[in-house]
Scaffold this motif. Structure first.
Motif, short mmCIF file in Angstrom:
data_model
loop_
_atom_site.label_atom_id
_atom_site.label_comp_id
_atom_site.label_asym_id
_atom_site.label_seq_id
_atom_site.Cartn_x
_atom_site.Cartn_y
_atom_site.Cartn_z
N HIS A 1 0.83 -1.20 0.00
CA HIS A 1 0.00 0.00 0.00
C HIS A 1 0.87 1.26 0.00
O HIS A 1 0.61 2.22 -0.74
N ALA A 2 1.90 1.26 0.82
CA ALA A 2 2.78 2.43 0.91
C ALA A 2 3.43 2.74 -0.43
O ALA A 2 3.52 3.91 -0.82
N LEU A 3 3.88 1.72 -1.14
CA LEU A 3 4.55 1.95 -2.41
C LEU A 3 3.56 2.20 -3.54
O LEU A 3 3.75 3.10 -4.36
N LEU A 4 2.49 1.41 -3.60
CA LEU A 4 1.52 1.58 -4.69
C LEU A 4 0.77 2.91 -4.61
O LEU A 4 0.27 3.40 -5.61
N SER A 5 0.70 3.50 -3.42
CA SER A 5 0.02 4.77 -3.28
C SER A 5 0.96 5.97 -3.45
O SER A 5 0.51 7.12 -3.39
N ASP A 6 2.23 5.73 -3.71
CA ASP A 6 3.20 6.80 -3.91
C ASP A 6 3.00 7.41 -5.31
O ASP A 6 3.23 6.73 -6.31
N PRO A 7 2.59 8.67 -5.38
CA PRO A 7 2.32 9.28 -6.69
C PRO A 7 3.55 9.34 -7.59
O PRO A 7 3.44 9.19 -8.81
#
Length: 126
Positions: free
Chosen positions: A47-53
């Motif tokens: 989640h932390a990486l996939l949500s990084d714009p």
């Protein structure tokens, strides 16, 4: 054709054109993304990486540039190399071929990896 397994979620966000049409061979293109140690060690890393714009924009730019590679710069040394290799494996797990990545020591910092897009003609080890 590149597999975009979970990266298809990223297509929802519009991509502002950030790539120069006049990029030369081997040149680092925009955008550039920094992955912090805090993001990497998050209890919900995906989640932390996939949500990084910035990471989303970088992956979308990679998809739009056939033959380009994602360069992972890391602090030289065993710890940096291990983290960069794990990041590379994470990208592969989400559909980016290993041959489309490049590990590069000497960049980044002790608490970050720097990911960038390399022109299709860029050299280096995969």
């Amino acid at each position: 054709m590149r597999s975009l397994t979970l990266w298809t979620v990223l297509a929802v966000i519009p991509l502002v054109p950030l790539l120069s049409a006049s990029a030369q061979a081997g040149q680092t293109l925009q955008p550039i993304c920094s992955i912090s140690l805090m993001q990497w060690e998050s209890t919900d890393r995906n989640h932390a990486l996939l949500s990084d714009p910035a990471l989303r924009t970088l992956v979308q730019a990679w998809e739009a540039q056939p033959g380009s590679r994602l360069r992972i710069e890391y602090q030289a040394g065993e710890q940096g190399e291990l983290w960069a290799s794990r990041m590379q494996a994470w990208l592969v797990a989400f559909g980016i071929p290993r041959s489309s990545t490049q590990l590069s020591p000497g960049g980044g910092g002790p608490n970050a990896l720097t990911l960038s897009l390399q022109n299709a003609s860029a050299g280096g080890d995969a």
